[in-house]
Design an enzyme around this catalytic site. Structure first.
Site, PDB file in Angstrom:
ATOM      1  CD  GLN A   1      -5.295  26.175 -20.498  1.00 57.04           C
ATOM      2  OE1 GLN A   1      -6.280  26.707 -20.000  1.00 57.04           O
ATOM      3  NE2 GLN A   1      -4.381  25.562 -19.757  1.00 57.04           N
TER       4      GLN A   1
ATOM      5  CG  HIS B   1     -13.148  26.916 -19.687  1.00 59.83           C
ATOM      6  ND1 HIS B   1     -14.327  26.603 -19.054  1.00 59.83           N
ATOM      7  CD2 HIS B   1     -12.969  28.243 -19.492  1.00 59.83           C
ATOM      8  CE1 HIS B   1     -14.849  27.701 -18.500  1.00 59.83           C
ATOM      9  NE2 HIS B   1     -14.038  28.700 -18.756  1.00 59.83           N
ATOM     10  CG  LEU B   2      -7.460  30.934 -18.581  1.00 55.04           C
ATOM     11  CD1 LEU B   2      -6.100  30.475 -19.093  1.00 55.04           C
ATOM     12  CD2 LEU B   2      -7.572  32.448 -18.647  1.00 55.04           C
ATOM     13  CG  HIS B   3      -7.536  24.626 -16.763  1.00 55.89           C
ATOM     14  ND1 HIS B   3      -7.745  24.499 -18.131  1.00 55.89           N
ATOM     15  CD2 HIS B   3      -6.773  23.564 -16.408  1.00 55.89           C
ATOM     16  CE1 HIS B   3      -7.130  23.414 -18.570  1.00 55.89           C
ATOM     17  NE2 HIS B   3      -6.538  22.823 -17.554  1.00 55.89           N
ATOM     18  CG  PHE B   4      -3.440  29.167 -14.068  1.00 53.17           C
ATOM     19  CD1 PHE B   4      -4.468  30.032 -14.424  1.00 53.17           C
ATOM     20  CD2 PHE B   4      -2.157  29.435 -14.506  1.00 53.17           C
ATOM     21  CE1 PHE B   4      -4.217  31.148 -15.219  1.00 53.17           C
ATOM     22  CE2 PHE B   4      -1.889  30.556 -15.292  1.00 53.17           C
ATOM     23  CZ  PHE B   4      -2.918  31.408 -15.648  1.00 53.17           C
TER      24      PHE B   4
END
Lengths: 441, 399
Positions: free
Chosen positions: A205, A242-245
């Site tokens: 993230q 974990h990269l998220h928008f």
């Protein structure tokens, strides 16, 4: 090491809080349609390829005042239709439209919701909140574990200047890993989704230029001011590294969008291409507002540069992309740290609201009936004030951002007024500057 | 200025037949008519009675906004309540301090109400009636504040703050008479006692009756003269079946959905249609006013399967979404197979406020737009309606 105990929000039906062994065994040749390397490369998912025009300018104001309104964008229809379809399949943990919600009476119009279903009756887990950048850990829950039925569509740039939709498109293993829009099974509002850029690459993230650009496209392609994208860094209440928008629909102006602003600085470049960075006024949380720039890329990069600085300096923050991508709010915060150090009052803690991007923007989800009935502007203001950096610290951080991102500070009244006159030829930007704000300096 | 005046002329001319102005001026009352669709919400008509009381000429008033009659001592809160009533398209009756052309202030009872288009329930004008409140001597009688909800002209639920006298807690020694005897008994000659213009005035039953009568007369004239152009107006939002039509912001949001659908209100008797999209009207051949206020069963006909109709009823009763294929008939009686999807729609209270019905002409069901099937597009209508209804009901005081 500073940690707080939290019950993480369940965003996917595959998100177990059980032991890591269980997760490990699941990741080995799982035999179900997940988003991992085992399944995704040989799968077919709907694909929305947005028009890939780097030179794309931010669109002019959609005239929502005319009686019948412009038609909804295709992506908007796609997202809503797919979400409603998942509703009918029972994939959500509850029907968010049964949750009472109201605008809290007062000047700012904070929005409160009574949502008991979001509160999971599980044991609280420890989250490290003193490090904004933490390495990806494949043993913890991440979005490769998500079932494909929770994915609405892939969201990637097309090869030409048009958008294309393919209801069933093979994930090409050779191309870069797909970016997906998935449902959030514990929605805050109708249409609550997660944007996961390049899911197979397993980014932690943390904001990078390409991912923010993708997120910006999601708002501009949907072209609905009710649809906003938000981001929480670690330490600012993201629980999944974990990269998220995130994004959802709310057809009301949020308090943060109504707050007046005052121009602080601009990016370099010609007048037309400059991104304007303003400061929020009359709002409990200190923050910056980015708007303008000639292309989406200009705006996106200005924000990304600022985020990168914050990340590298361990300052937690939240980002809100609003008004179809025309305005981006950047809010450094310190609530988690205060909480860990025991500096937050008991009554605030008891409401169990973790002020992430939506709360900071003015949309507050409450778990207890009592808190919902008694929700007041005073409470919202107090809660959000605890989130904010102090004025002094915010000033420091802003100066550092200016240096790191190459922004020029607006010097004095004269310059400010002059800039404003020049900018008036770009009506879009000027419309956000209240006429009397320039005197503030 | 030219085009503004042109718009103002049209505001009346397009809607009402000739001589409407003359007919309105036959009424003795003081009133103005404003058009909220023109920028600035200007006055488009001012009666002779109005011009006489305020001391202006017609040209000084037409095209201007009502705030020109307010002044330094006009109560800001009252002004805000009026603005809110305009925004919410509701009627209001409130005492207000206005100023004449010569600068002298006077109290009046201001009664404002929306004038609706009968065709689609939209507000096309606001009517404002002014009844001057004569000066009254002070008497040490305690105030009586009764229920004045029954004065609500358009039958809408009287909101608590909507009809009230101003600042009754201050006027403790001014007589307020409600339905008990004539106010004339208590009115001595105007010079009897110095009335401080700063003190708010209590209105009496007489003023309210005058206001109501004036409103009724004006609406009568407007309704009559609109019949002749075919663009009917009325004082109630939906003459056909009582209240139930939607506010303008919801109308605008729903207008962005370019597919065939209707909204029905299950809380009204016989669950009438309260919204119908343009595409629905094109599909079925009906005009909007023929559809609003009616239950959708008019789409069914001789060969419609009653079992399907019963199925629909059951799903609605249990508040479940459903998709059925039902034989329907257009206005010209040509049949078509309707792939109908019905879903409950909740508002901000979390309870079901409407049912949305999305129609697909079965003969068109294989038409894909950009790869999105009609069935998928049906669900997008449901989603868009759910978002609009939920969001736009969050600020309302009740469901």
């Amino acid at each position: 090491m500073l940690t707080i105990k939290r019950v993480p929000t369940v965003v996917s039906n595959y998100q177990d809080n059980t032991s890591s062994e269980d997760l490990e065994s699941k990741s080995r040749g799982c035999g179900r349609n997940c988003l991992g390397k085992c399944c995704l490369p040989v799968s077919k998912l709907p694909l929305y390829a947005f028009k890939n025009a780097e030179q794309e300018t931010v669109e002019n104001d959609i005239d929502t005042s005319c009686c019948r309104g412009p038609p909804m964008a295709f992506l908007n229809n796609l997202l809503l239709g797919q979400w409603e379809e998942r509703m009918s399949r029972g994939l959500f943990r509850y029907d968010v439209t049964t949750c009472e919600t109201k605008v809290i009476p007062g000047r700012h119009g904070f929005i409160a919701q009574l949502n008991k279903g979001r509160h999971h009756k599980k044991r609280a887990t420890e989250f490290r909140i003193d490090q904004v950048l933490q390495p990806f850990d494949e043993n913890k829950f991440n979005f490769t574990k998500v079932g494909q039925e929770e994915v609405l569509f892939r969201f990637e740039p097309s090869n030409d200047n048009e958008f294309h939709y393919f209801p069933s498109s093979a994930v090409d293993a050779a191309s870069s890993s797909p970016s997906v829009v998935a449902i959030n099974v514990s929605p805050i509002e109708y249409g609550h989704v997660l944007l996961i850029p390049r899911v197979l690459d397993c980014f932690p993230q943390s904001i990078d230029h390409e991912s923010l650009f993708l997120a910006l496209h999601l708002t501009s392609e949907t072209a609905d001011p009710a649809f906003r994208v938000g981001y929480n860094s670690l330490g600012a209440f993201a629980t999944i590294n974990h990269l998220h928008f995130q994004a959802y629909y709310l057809s009301l102006q949020l308090p943060i969008e109504k707050a007046p602003t005052c121009k602080l600085m601009t990016s370099e470049g010609s007048t037309d291409a400059r991104v304007i960075v303003s400061k929020l006024l009359d709002y409990p949380v200190s923050g910056l507002v980015f708007e303008g720039g000639c292309t989406l890329r200009d705006l996106s990069d200005a924000v990304a540069n600022s985020c990168v600085f914050l990340q590298n300096n361990n300052i937690p923050f939240n980002v809100l992309i609003a008004e179809c991508g025309r305005r981006i709010f950047l809010l450094p915060q310190c609530y988690a740290e205060k909480q860990a150090l025991g500096e937050v009052g008991r009554e605030l803690l008891d409401t169990q609201v973790n002020p992430a991007v939506w709360e900071i923007s003015g949309h507050i989800v409450l778990k207890r009936r009592k808190d919902y009935n008694e929700a007041s502007e005073h409470y919202a203001w107090r809660l959000l004030s605890e989130v904010s950096l102090s004025e002094k610290r915010f000033q420091e951080v802003t100066n550092n951002i200016a240096e790191a991102a190459g922004f020029q500070q607006v010097e004095d009244d004269v310059t400010a007024k002059h800039e404003s006159n020049q900018e008036s030829s770009v009506p879009r930007a000027a419309s956000h500057l209240p006429k009397d704000c320039l005197v503030q300096h | 200025m030219e085009s503004q005046l042109g718009l103002i002329e049209q505001s009346f001319d397009l809607r009402y037949s000739g001589w409407v102005r003359e007919a309105l001026n036959e009424l003795p009352d003081s009133f103005t008519i404003t058009d909220p669709c023109i920028s600035g919400h200007p006055i488009v008509f001012a009666s002779n009675g109005f011009l006489k009381i305020f001391g202006y000429s017609k040209d000084e008033v037409i095209g201007r906004n009502g705030r020109m009659f307010q002044g330094p001592k006009t109560n800001r809160r009252s002004v805000m309540e009026i603005r809110e009533a305009v925004r919410e398209e509701k009627a209001i009756q409130i005492s207000l301090l206005n100023y004449r052309k010569d600068g002298t202030p006077f109290w009046m009872l201001f009664h404002m109400c929306p004038v609706f288009s009968k065709e689609d329930g939209r507000v096309i004008h606001f009517l404002g009636v002014q009844v001057p409140i004569p000066r009254r001597p002070k008497r040490s009688v305690s105030t009586v504040v009764g229920n004045i909800g029954n004065l609500c002209e358009n039958g809408a639920r009287a909101r608590e703050g909507m009809f009230r006298c101003c600042r009754r807690e201050v006027c403790s020694d001014t007589v307020l008479e409600l339905g008990r005897g004539s106010a004339l008994d208590s009115v001595s000659s105007p010079d009897d006692r110095e009335i401080d213009i700063n003190e708010p005035c209590e209105t009496s039953e007489l003023e309210k009756q005058k206001a109501n009568a004036a409103v009724s007369n004006v609406l009568s004239v407007l309704t009559h003269y609109s019949e002749l152009t075919g663009k009917l107006v009325c004082g109630k939002r939906c003459c056909l079946s009582g209240t139930g039509l939607l506010g303008s912001s919801l109308n605008i949001s729903l207008g962005r959905i370019k597919q065939s659908f209707v909204l029905s209100d299950p809380r009204l008797p016989d669950m009438p249609i309260v919204y119908a999209s343009d595409t629905f009207l094109e599909l079925t051949g009906y005009a909007r006013h023929e559809v609003l206020g009616h239950n959708c069963r008019f789409l069914s006909g001789l060969d419609t399967d009653p079992a399907t109709q019963f199925q629909i009823k059951e799903y609605i009763r249990t508040e479940q979404p459903c998709t059925v294929r039902i034989l329907n008939y257009r206005k010209d009686r040509t049949p078509f197979w309707n792939l109908l999807h019905i879903s409950p729609v909740r508002n901000a209270s979390g309870k079901v406020a409407y049912f949305v019905g999305v129609q697909i002409d079965d003969s068109c069901k294989n038409q894909e737009e950009h790869g999105l099937s009609p069935q998928r597009r049906q669900l997008s209508v449901v989603g868009a309606v759910k978002v609009a209804v939920r969001s736009l009901s969050m600020g309302a005081s009740s469901s």
